[in-house]
Design an enzyme around this catalytic site. Structure first.
Site, PDB file in Angstrom:
ATOM      1  N   ASP A 144      32.490  56.305  41.356  1.00  0.00           N
ATOM      2  CA  ASP A 144      31.472  55.625  40.807  1.00  0.00           C
ATOM      3  C   ASP A 144      30.585  55.238  41.933  1.00  0.00           C
ATOM      4  O   ASP A 144      31.094  54.890  42.954  1.00  0.00           O
ATOM      5  CB  ASP A 144      31.716  54.697  39.669  1.00  0.00           C
ATOM      6  CG  ASP A 144      32.430  53.505  40.324  1.00  0.00           C
ATOM      7  OD1 ASP A 144      33.567  53.893  40.816  1.00  0.00           O
ATOM      8  OD2 ASP A 144      32.118  52.499  40.380  1.00  0.00           O
ATOM      9  N   GLU A 174      37.318  49.359  46.765  1.00  0.00           N
ATOM     10  CA  GLU A 174      38.586  49.358  45.942  1.00  0.00           C
ATOM     11  C   GLU A 174      39.367  48.145  45.794  1.00  0.00           C
ATOM     12  O   GLU A 174      38.811  47.293  46.527  1.00  0.00           O
ATOM     13  CB  GLU A 174      39.243  50.635  46.392  1.00  0.00           C
ATOM     14  CG  GLU A 174      39.653  50.772  47.911  1.00  0.00           C
ATOM     15  CD  GLU A 174      41.017  49.896  48.200  1.00  0.00           C
ATOM     16  OE1 GLU A 174      40.510  49.173  48.889  1.00  0.00           O
ATOM     17  OE2 GLU A 174      41.830  50.314  47.962  1.00  0.00           O
TER      18      GLU A 174
HETATM   19  N1  HPA Z   1      35.065  48.469  42.258  1.00  0.00           N
HETATM   20  C1  HPA Z   1      36.214  48.313  42.562  1.00  0.00           C
HETATM   21  N2  HPA Z   1      37.263  49.118  42.536  1.00  0.00           N
HETATM   22  C2  HPA Z   1      36.699  50.345  42.234  1.00  0.00           C
HETATM   23  C3  HPA Z   1      35.471  50.726  41.992  1.00  0.00           C
HETATM   24  C4  HPA Z   1      34.734  49.773  41.765  1.00  0.00           C
HETATM   25  O1  HPA Z   1      33.354  49.902  41.368  1.00  0.00           O
HETATM   26  N3  HPA Z   1      35.473  51.866  41.431  1.00  0.00           N
HETATM   27  C5  HPA Z   1      36.762  52.647  41.622  1.00  0.00           C
HETATM   28  N4  HPA Z   1      37.615  51.551  42.149  1.00  0.00           N
END
Ligand code: HPA
Length: 235
Positions: A204, A179
Protein backbone atom coordinates in the site's frame (compact mmCIF):
# COMPACT_ATOMS: atom_id res chain seq x y z
CA UNK A 1 15.26 -28.33 24.46
CA UNK A 2 12.42 -25.92 23.83
CA UNK A 3 12.15 -22.20 24.55
CA UNK A 4 9.17 -20.26 25.92
CA UNK A 5 7.87 -19.70 22.37
CA UNK A 6 9.43 -22.37 20.14
CA UNK A 7 8.94 -26.08 20.78
CA UNK A 8 11.67 -27.43 18.47
CA UNK A 9 14.88 -29.16 19.51
CA UNK A 10 18.35 -27.82 18.78
CA UNK A 11 19.07 -28.72 15.18
CA UNK A 12 15.44 -28.51 14.10
CA UNK A 13 16.10 -25.18 12.36
CA UNK A 14 18.40 -24.66 9.39
CA UNK A 15 21.22 -22.09 9.58
CA UNK A 16 19.11 -19.80 7.39
CA UNK A 17 15.52 -18.92 8.31
CA UNK A 18 12.96 -16.98 6.28
CA UNK A 19 10.47 -15.08 8.43
CA UNK A 20 7.09 -13.96 7.11
CA UNK A 21 4.85 -12.21 9.62
CA UNK A 22 1.87 -14.41 8.83
CA UNK A 23 1.92 -18.08 9.93
CA UNK A 24 -0.18 -19.07 6.90
CA UNK A 25 2.51 -17.64 4.62
CA UNK A 26 5.03 -19.87 6.39
CA UNK A 27 2.77 -22.85 5.71
CA UNK A 28 2.37 -21.74 2.07
CA UNK A 29 6.16 -21.61 1.54
CA UNK A 30 6.64 -25.00 3.19
CA UNK A 31 3.91 -26.61 1.07
CA UNK A 32 4.85 -25.02 -2.25
CA UNK A 33 8.63 -24.65 -2.18
CA UNK A 34 10.27 -26.94 0.37
CA UNK A 35 10.88 -30.65 -0.18
CA UNK A 36 10.20 -32.87 2.83
CA UNK A 37 9.07 -29.95 4.99
CA UNK A 38 8.47 -30.81 8.63
CA UNK A 39 6.53 -28.61 11.03
CA UNK A 40 8.90 -27.60 13.86
CA UNK A 41 6.67 -25.15 15.71
CA UNK A 42 2.99 -24.64 16.36
CA UNK A 43 3.03 -22.90 19.76
CA UNK A 44 0.41 -20.10 19.57
CA UNK A 45 -0.12 -21.14 15.94
CA UNK A 46 3.16 -19.39 15.07
CA UNK A 47 4.03 -22.00 12.47
CA UNK A 48 7.61 -22.97 11.64
CA UNK A 49 8.92 -25.52 9.11
CA UNK A 50 12.24 -26.93 7.95
CA UNK A 51 12.79 -28.54 4.55
CA UNK A 52 15.04 -28.54 1.50
CA UNK A 53 15.13 -25.96 -1.31
CA UNK A 54 17.39 -26.75 -4.28
CA UNK A 55 19.46 -29.08 -2.13
CA UNK A 56 19.91 -26.62 0.76
CA UNK A 57 18.30 -26.94 4.19
CA UNK A 58 16.07 -23.90 4.80
CA UNK A 59 13.62 -23.06 7.57
CA UNK A 60 10.65 -20.75 7.53
CA UNK A 61 9.29 -19.42 10.83
CA UNK A 62 6.48 -16.89 11.26
CA UNK A 63 7.39 -13.79 13.29
CA UNK A 64 3.97 -12.33 14.07
CA UNK A 65 3.43 -8.57 13.79
CA UNK A 66 5.44 -5.79 15.39
CA UNK A 67 8.81 -5.45 17.05
CA UNK A 68 8.00 -7.21 20.34
CA UNK A 69 6.88 -10.34 18.47
CA UNK A 70 9.75 -10.28 15.94
CA UNK A 71 12.07 -9.52 18.87
CA UNK A 72 11.06 -12.70 20.72
CA UNK A 73 11.22 -15.13 17.81
CA UNK A 74 14.41 -13.82 16.22
CA UNK A 75 16.12 -13.71 19.64
CA UNK A 76 15.29 -17.34 20.32
CA UNK A 77 16.35 -18.46 16.82
CA UNK A 78 19.69 -16.62 16.97
CA UNK A 79 20.56 -17.40 20.57
CA UNK A 80 19.03 -20.82 21.33
CA UNK A 81 18.84 -22.58 17.95
CA UNK A 82 22.20 -21.60 16.39
CA UNK A 83 20.49 -19.85 13.47
CA UNK A 84 23.07 -17.77 11.55
CA UNK A 85 20.93 -15.70 9.17
CA UNK A 86 17.34 -14.49 9.10
CA UNK A 87 15.62 -12.96 6.08
CA UNK A 88 12.33 -11.29 6.92
CA UNK A 89 9.83 -11.37 4.03
CA UNK A 90 6.92 -9.05 4.63
CA UNK A 91 4.89 -6.15 3.36
CA UNK A 92 5.55 -2.44 3.67
CA UNK A 93 3.75 0.79 2.97
CA UNK A 94 5.50 2.84 0.28
CA UNK A 95 6.67 6.24 1.57
CA UNK A 96 9.06 7.74 -1.00
CA UNK A 97 7.29 9.32 -3.99
CA UNK A 98 9.21 7.09 -6.39
CA UNK A 99 8.05 3.87 -4.72
CA UNK A 100 5.18 2.09 -6.47
CA UNK A 101 2.76 -0.64 -5.39
CA UNK A 102 4.31 -4.12 -5.78
CA UNK A 103 7.91 -2.81 -5.73
CA UNK A 104 10.28 -4.92 -3.66
CA UNK A 105 12.29 -3.05 -1.02
CA UNK A 106 15.59 -4.29 0.44
CA UNK A 107 16.03 -2.67 3.84
CA UNK A 108 19.60 -1.40 3.92
CA UNK A 109 18.86 0.20 7.28
CA UNK A 110 15.94 0.70 9.61
CA UNK A 111 14.90 3.91 11.36
CA UNK A 112 12.47 3.48 14.22
CA UNK A 113 10.24 5.26 16.74
CA UNK A 114 10.70 2.32 19.10
CA UNK A 115 12.62 2.22 22.37
CA UNK A 116 13.96 -1.26 21.58
CA UNK A 117 17.59 -0.07 21.62
CA UNK A 118 17.28 1.29 25.15
CA UNK A 119 18.04 -2.17 26.56
CA UNK A 120 21.63 -1.90 25.24
CA UNK A 121 22.33 1.19 27.36
CA UNK A 122 24.23 3.01 24.63
CA UNK A 123 25.29 6.60 25.07
CA UNK A 124 23.81 7.65 21.69
CA UNK A 125 21.42 6.59 18.94
CA UNK A 126 21.98 3.14 17.42
CA UNK A 127 21.62 2.75 13.63
CA UNK A 128 20.21 -0.72 12.83
CA UNK A 129 21.55 -2.02 9.49
CA UNK A 130 21.21 -5.10 7.31
CA UNK A 131 24.03 -7.59 6.81
CA UNK A 132 25.94 -6.31 3.78
CA UNK A 133 26.59 -9.91 2.68
CA UNK A 134 22.86 -10.73 2.62
CA UNK A 135 21.95 -7.38 1.10
CA UNK A 136 24.48 -7.72 -1.72
CA UNK A 137 23.46 -11.31 -2.43
CA UNK A 138 19.75 -10.39 -2.51
CA UNK A 139 20.43 -7.42 -4.78
CA UNK A 140 22.47 -9.55 -7.21
CA UNK A 141 19.84 -12.30 -7.14
CA UNK A 142 17.04 -9.82 -7.87
CA UNK A 143 18.96 -8.62 -10.92
CA UNK A 144 19.31 -12.20 -12.18
CA UNK A 145 15.58 -12.81 -11.61
CA UNK A 146 14.70 -9.56 -13.40
CA UNK A 147 12.88 -8.21 -10.33
CA UNK A 148 12.51 -4.52 -9.73
CA UNK A 149 14.04 -3.93 -6.29
CA UNK A 150 14.86 -0.73 -4.43
CA UNK A 151 17.59 -0.62 -1.79
CA UNK A 152 17.35 1.94 0.99
CA UNK A 153 16.08 3.00 4.37
CA UNK A 154 12.98 1.63 6.07
CA UNK A 155 10.97 3.19 8.86
CA UNK A 156 10.04 0.59 11.46
CA UNK A 157 7.05 1.85 13.44
CA UNK A 158 5.47 0.69 16.69
CA UNK A 159 2.09 1.91 15.44
CA UNK A 160 0.02 0.88 12.42
CA UNK A 161 -2.71 3.36 13.39
CA UNK A 162 -0.83 6.55 14.23
CA UNK A 163 -2.33 9.77 15.58
CA UNK A 164 0.44 11.96 14.17
CA UNK A 165 1.18 13.01 10.57
CA UNK A 166 4.79 11.84 10.88
CA UNK A 167 4.96 9.90 7.59
CA UNK A 168 5.50 13.12 5.60
CA UNK A 169 8.53 13.86 7.77
CA UNK A 170 10.02 10.42 7.12
CA UNK A 171 9.34 10.94 3.42
CA UNK A 172 11.44 14.12 3.51
CA UNK A 173 14.34 12.00 4.80
CA UNK A 174 14.21 9.69 1.78
CA UNK A 175 12.80 6.69 3.63
CA UNK A 176 11.42 4.16 1.14
CA UNK A 177 8.79 2.35 3.19
CA UNK A 178 7.13 1.75 6.54
CA UNK A 179 6.84 -1.62 8.23
CA UNK A 180 6.93 -2.85 11.83
CA UNK A 181 9.60 -5.51 12.41
CA UNK A 182 12.96 -4.73 10.76
CA UNK A 183 14.61 -2.67 13.53
CA UNK A 184 14.16 -5.36 16.20
CA UNK A 185 15.44 -8.01 13.79
CA UNK A 186 18.53 -5.97 12.87
CA UNK A 187 19.32 -5.16 16.51
CA UNK A 188 18.95 -8.77 17.63
CA UNK A 189 21.23 -9.87 14.79
CA UNK A 190 23.85 -7.26 15.72
CA UNK A 191 23.77 -8.17 19.41
CA UNK A 192 24.06 -11.90 18.65
CA UNK A 193 26.81 -11.40 16.04
CA UNK A 194 24.52 -12.88 13.36
CA UNK A 195 23.12 -11.68 10.00
CA UNK A 196 19.73 -10.32 8.96
CA UNK A 197 17.95 -8.71 6.03
CA UNK A 198 14.42 -7.39 5.60
CA UNK A 199 12.77 -7.75 2.17
CA UNK A 200 9.34 -6.17 1.74
CA UNK A 201 6.76 -6.03 -1.03
CA UNK A 202 4.92 -2.70 -1.18
CA UNK A 203 1.31 -3.55 -0.37
CA UNK A 204 0.00 0.00 0.00
CA UNK A 205 1.05 3.63 -0.33
CA UNK A 206 -0.58 5.34 2.67
CA UNK A 207 0.38 8.87 1.58
CA UNK A 208 -1.40 8.34 -1.75
CA UNK A 209 -4.27 6.21 -0.43
CA UNK A 210 -3.35 3.34 -2.75
CA UNK A 211 -3.45 -0.35 -1.91
CA UNK A 212 -3.15 -3.71 -3.66
CA UNK A 213 -5.86 -6.36 -3.83
CA UNK A 214 -5.46 -9.68 -2.02
CA UNK A 215 -4.65 -11.36 -5.37
CA UNK A 216 -1.95 -8.81 -6.19
CA UNK A 217 -0.45 -9.26 -2.73
CA UNK A 218 -0.20 -12.99 -3.43
CA UNK A 219 1.72 -12.42 -6.72
CA UNK A 220 3.99 -9.85 -5.07
CA UNK A 221 4.59 -12.23 -2.22
CA UNK A 222 5.51 -15.05 -4.60
CA UNK A 223 8.21 -12.93 -6.30
CA UNK A 224 9.65 -11.93 -2.93
CA UNK A 225 9.58 -15.51 -1.64
CA UNK A 226 11.51 -16.73 -4.68
CA UNK A 227 14.01 -13.91 -4.24
CA UNK A 228 14.51 -14.83 -0.56
CA UNK A 229 14.81 -18.57 -1.28
CA UNK A 230 17.24 -18.06 -4.17
CA UNK A 231 19.30 -15.72 -1.96
CA UNK A 232 19.26 -18.22 0.91
CA UNK A 233 20.64 -21.09 -1.14
CA UNK A 234 23.58 -19.02 -2.40
CA UNK A 235 24.88 -17.94 1.00
N1 HPA B 1 2.18 0.75 8.08
C1 HPA B 1 2.85 -0.12 8.80
N2 HPA B 1 3.17 -1.33 8.38
C2 HPA B 1 2.78 -1.67 7.14
C3 HPA B 1 2.08 -0.80 6.33
C4 HPA B 1 1.78 0.49 6.82
O1 HPA B 1 1.14 1.31 6.14
N3 HPA B 1 1.81 -1.43 5.16
C5 HPA B 1 2.37 -2.68 5.26
N4 HPA B 1 2.95 -2.81 6.46
Amino acid sequence: MSTPHLEGNKGDYAEIVLMPGDPLRAEFIAENYLIGAECVNNIRGMLGYTGIYKGVRVSVQASGMGMPSMGIYSYELFNFFDVQSIIRIGTAGGIDDSVQLRDILLGQASCTNSNYAQQYQLSGTYAPIASFRLLRKASETAEKLNLNVRVGNLYCSDTFYDDSPSLKQWQKMGVLGIEMESAALYMNAARAGKEALCICTVSDCPLRNESTSADERQVGFTNMMELALETAVQL
